[in-house]
Design a protein around this motif. Sequence first.
Motif, PDB file in Angstrom:
ATOM      1  N   ILE A 233      32.133  34.924  39.944  1.00  0.00           N
ATOM      2  CA  ILE A 233      31.964  35.989  38.960  1.00  0.00           C
ATOM      3  C   ILE A 233      30.659  36.742  39.227  1.00  0.00           C
ATOM      4  O   ILE A 233      30.612  37.981  39.169  1.00  0.00           O
ATOM      5  N   LYS A 234      29.600  35.986  39.551  1.00  0.00           N
ATOM      6  CA  LYS A 234      28.306  36.618  39.842  1.00  0.00           C
ATOM      7  C   LYS A 234      28.378  37.465  41.107  1.00  0.00           C
ATOM      8  O   LYS A 234      27.910  38.612  41.137  1.00  0.00           O
ATOM      9  N   TYR A 235      28.978  36.932  42.165  1.00  0.00           N
ATOM     10  CA  TYR A 235      29.062  37.688  43.410  1.00  0.00           C
ATOM     11  C   TYR A 235      29.978  38.909  43.263  1.00  0.00           C
ATOM     12  O   TYR A 235      29.716  39.967  43.831  1.00  0.00           O
ATOM     13  N   ALA A 236      31.056  38.750  42.496  1.00  0.00           N
ATOM     14  CA  ALA A 236      31.937  39.892  42.252  1.00  0.00           C
ATOM     15  C   ALA A 236      31.163  41.022  41.588  1.00  0.00           C
ATOM     16  O   ALA A 236      31.295  42.202  41.976  1.00  0.00           O
ATOM     17  N   LYS A 237      30.330  40.679  40.619  1.00  0.00           N
ATOM     18  CA  LYS A 237      29.528  41.704  39.933  1.00  0.00           C
ATOM     19  C   LYS A 237      28.568  42.393  40.897  1.00  0.00           C
ATOM     20  O   LYS A 237      28.402  43.616  40.862  1.00  0.00           O
ATOM     21  N   GLN A 238      27.943  41.609  41.772  1.00  0.00           N
ATOM     22  CA  GLN A 238      27.019  42.198  42.757  1.00  0.00           C
ATOM     23  C   GLN A 238      27.744  43.184  43.675  1.00  0.00           C
ATOM     24  O   GLN A 238      27.156  44.168  44.130  1.00  0.00           O
ATOM     25  N   LEU A 239      29.016  42.932  43.911  1.00  0.00           N
ATOM     26  CA  LEU A 239      29.803  43.784  44.804  1.00  0.00           C
ATOM     27  C   LEU A 239      30.521  44.917  44.070  1.00  0.00           C
ATOM     28  O   LEU A 239      31.254  45.693  44.678  1.00  0.00           O
ATOM     29  N   GLY A 240      30.330  44.992  42.721  1.00  0.00           N
ATOM     30  CA  GLY A 240      30.922  46.081  41.961  1.00  0.00           C
ATOM     31  C   GLY A 240      32.283  45.786  41.374  1.00  0.00           C
ATOM     32  O   GLY A 240      33.064  46.709  41.124  1.00  0.00           O
ATOM     33  N   PHE A 241      32.568  44.493  41.105  1.00  0.00           N
ATOM     34  CA  PHE A 241      33.871  44.106  40.567  1.00  0.00           C
ATOM     35  C   PHE A 241      33.708  43.209  39.342  1.00  0.00           C
ATOM     36  O   PHE A 241      32.647  42.608  39.134  1.00  0.00           O
ATOM     37  N   VAL A 242      34.782  43.102  38.554  1.00  0.00           N
ATOM     38  CA  VAL A 242      34.916  42.049  37.545  1.00  0.00           C
ATOM     39  C   VAL A 242      36.208  41.296  37.844  1.00  0.00           C
ATOM     40  O   VAL A 242      37.126  41.854  38.462  1.00  0.00           O
ATOM     41  N   ILE A 243      36.279  40.033  37.433  1.00  0.00           N
ATOM     42  CA  ILE A 243      37.468  39.221  37.693  1.00  0.00           C
ATOM     43  C   ILE A 243      38.333  39.170  36.440  1.00  0.00           C
ATOM     44  O   ILE A 243      37.860  38.820  35.352  1.00  0.00           O
ATOM     45  N   LYS A 244      39.599  39.541  36.585  1.00  0.00           N
ATOM     46  CA  LYS A 244      40.573  39.520  35.506  1.00  0.00           C
ATOM     47  C   LYS A 244      41.843  38.826  35.992  1.00  0.00           C
ATOM     48  O   LYS A 244      42.166  38.894  37.178  1.00  0.00           O
ATOM     49  N   LEU A 245      42.565  38.190  35.059  1.00  0.00           N
ATOM     50  CA  LEU A 245      43.899  37.679  35.392  1.00  0.00           C
ATOM     51  C   LEU A 245      44.873  38.828  35.194  1.00  0.00           C
ATOM     52  O   LEU A 245      45.104  39.273  34.069  1.00  0.00           O
ATOM     53  N   LEU A 246      45.460  39.310  36.297  1.00  0.00           N
ATOM     54  CA  LEU A 246      46.362  40.449  36.231  1.00  0.00           C
ATOM     55  C   LEU A 246      47.811  40.022  36.478  1.00  0.00           C
ATOM     56  O   LEU A 246      48.082  39.163  37.325  1.00  0.00           O
ATOM     57  N   ALA A 247      48.706  40.646  35.746  1.00  0.00           N
ATOM     58  CA  ALA A 247      50.144  40.574  36.017  1.00  0.00           C
ATOM     59  C   ALA A 247      50.529  41.910  36.635  1.00  0.00           C
ATOM     60  O   ALA A 247      50.281  42.962  36.042  1.00  0.00           O
ATOM     61  N   ILE A 248      51.118  41.875  37.836  1.00  0.00           N
ATOM     62  CA  ILE A 248      51.343  43.100  38.610  1.00  0.00           C
ATOM     63  C   ILE A 248      52.813  43.215  39.001  1.00  0.00           C
ATOM     64  O   ILE A 248      53.395  42.288  39.578  1.00  0.00           O
ATOM     65  N   ALA A 249      53.402  44.347  38.675  1.00  0.00           N
ATOM     66  CA  ALA A 249      54.753  44.682  39.129  1.00  0.00           C
ATOM     67  C   ALA A 249      54.675  46.035  39.811  1.00  0.00           C
ATOM     68  O   ALA A 249      54.293  47.025  39.191  1.00  0.00           O
ATOM     69  N   LYS A 250      55.021  46.069  41.075  1.00  0.00           N
ATOM     70  CA  LYS A 250      54.867  47.296  41.855  1.00  0.00           C
ATOM     71  C   LYS A 250      56.093  47.519  42.717  1.00  0.00           C
ATOM     72  O   LYS A 250      56.563  46.610  43.404  1.00  0.00           O
ATOM     73  N   LYS A 251      56.621  48.744  42.666  1.00  0.00           N
ATOM     74  CA  LYS A 251      57.764  49.093  43.490  1.00  0.00           C
ATOM     75  C   LYS A 251      57.277  49.459  44.891  1.00  0.00           C
ATOM     76  O   LYS A 251      56.338  50.237  45.062  1.00  0.00           O
ATOM     77  N   VAL A 252      57.921  48.877  45.906  1.00  0.00           N
ATOM     78  CA  VAL A 252      57.550  49.135  47.299  1.00  0.00           C
ATOM     79  C   VAL A 252      58.805  49.559  48.057  1.00  0.00           C
ATOM     80  O   VAL A 252      59.804  48.841  48.081  1.00  0.00           O
ATOM     81  N   THR A 253      58.740  50.747  48.686  1.00  0.00           N
ATOM     82  CA  THR A 253      59.867  51.258  49.456  1.00  0.00           C
ATOM     83  C   THR A 253      59.522  51.247  50.936  1.00  0.00           C
ATOM     84  O   THR A 253      58.516  51.821  51.347  1.00  0.00           O
ATOM     85  N   ASN A 254      60.335  50.545  51.718  1.00  0.00           N
ATOM     86  CA  ASN A 254      60.152  50.485  53.167  1.00  0.00           C
ATOM     87  C   ASN A 254      61.419  50.986  53.855  1.00  0.00           C
ATOM     88  O   ASN A 254      62.446  50.311  53.831  1.00  0.00           O
ATOM     89  N   ASN A 255      61.331  52.158  54.462  1.00  0.00           N
ATOM     90  CA  ASN A 255      62.480  52.757  55.144  1.00  0.00           C
ATOM     91  C   ASN A 255      63.683  52.836  54.195  1.00  0.00           C
ATOM     92  O   ASN A 255      63.697  53.625  53.269  1.00  0.00           O
ATOM     93  N   THR A 256      64.684  51.979  54.391  1.00  0.00           N
ATOM     94  CA  THR A 256      65.895  52.066  53.569  1.00  0.00           C
ATOM     95  C   THR A 256      65.917  51.052  52.431  1.00  0.00           C
ATOM     96  O   THR A 256      66.795  51.104  51.576  1.00  0.00           O
ATOM     97  N   SER A 257      64.971  50.112  52.405  1.00  0.00           N
ATOM     98  CA  SER A 257      65.011  49.060  51.386  1.00  0.00           C
ATOM     99  C   SER A 257      63.951  49.303  50.314  1.00  0.00           C
ATOM    100  O   SER A 257      62.934  49.936  50.551  1.00  0.00           O
TER     101      SER A 257
END
Length: 429
Positions: A233-257
């Motif tokens: 958490i400390k190093y993340a802050k030094q690098l400009g980030f915060v740590i969160k538990l994320l739920a991620i749903a993302k559509k990804v299109t590759n060629n025909t699929s």
Amino acid sequence: MTIKIGLLGLGVVGTGAAKIILDPSGRNSLVKDISIVKIGVKSANKPRQIDLPPNVIETDLENIVNNPDIDIVVELLGGLEPARTLILKAIANKKHIVTANKAVMALYGDEIYKKACIAGVYVLLEAAVGGGIPIVKALKQSLSANRIESIVGIVNGTTNYILTKMASEGTDFEKVLMEAQKLGYAEADPSADIDGLDAADKITILASLGFGMQINRHDIYYEGIRGINSIDIKYAKQLGFVIKLLAIAKKVTNNTSEKLQLTVHPTLVPEEHPLAHVDGVYNAVLVEGDPLGEVMFLGQGAGSGPTASAVVSDIVNIVDALKNNRTVSSSLDYINSDLYKITPIESVKTRFYVRFLSKDLPGVIGHLGTIFGEYSVSLKSVVQIGLQKKLAEIVIITYHVDEGSLRAALDKISTLDAIDSIPSILRVL
């Protein structure tokens, strides 16, 4: 016209919902048309935080779902059983359902919706995700003109509270977890929250609605926050980030699929990102769609007030439909029978944060760069950030790379004599 309900469960949320219904003054006028006929509990003699009409308490829950006088069954028991069985019996008896049960709906939603469709009854579940945030209704109605591209959220208030406290106080996980349990933010057995299962259930529901297809809950990769410590958490802050538990749903299109990336995990979130500033027990869901762009829903994600608000809102929606002979939009209307293909975790592309403990020897960073190059892992930054017990701490952040390639590179790096251990591997938004 009075609509009669049977309430299954009188815990925090059940008590909150009952208080709203029994005190309709100043609320939507339809609340006064709701009558609580029976409330199902395990123990009839347990002290209650609410004054109830006589003969309302019932310990035989099946009597409630079989009661011919009840129009709507409100399931607030939690857990898979007996909740699933009682919901299905209520549907078979042609009773409408309001539920806050994300686990049942994530795993058995398809079965429940299909039986509800045959029986001609409604199943509403606004309270199952995000507490009082109206995200389910938004995905079904307000955002229906959009092609949803991604849904990213902080959907578990317990883990968000823990990570917020760890960041603000520099405290380790176990101590903050104990505090959260004392305050009632975490259960005596917090596994569902801190191991990511709760968030996985919720993103299953949101992804099904947002992308309009069935999601197999068992295909979702999830991990929790047990391994997060104050050092990262400390190093993340030094690098400009915060740590969160994320739920991620993302559509990804590759060629025909076209596939979905569906994951739950601790994530380094850039400080300038809107989700980085969602703290404490608050939840937030960021939806990206075409043509809308990004929109964020923010609010308290748990507790008596917010969740009970969503429960009673669903009840009122059904009451309105029954009194005015109109149709309620069911989640089934937005989900077809096809099963979305979920990208295996080893093929998911993202950025990574990796922390190494290394012997303080020359050429270590060069060796790391060489091996990463062999596996096509491009590095955005490499920092020797400190010393720990005479071991150098090296932190790298990658560009986007598929997880399988990164893990293969790390397996080889771990065999180097100079590398003592790799204590942290976290994804970066």
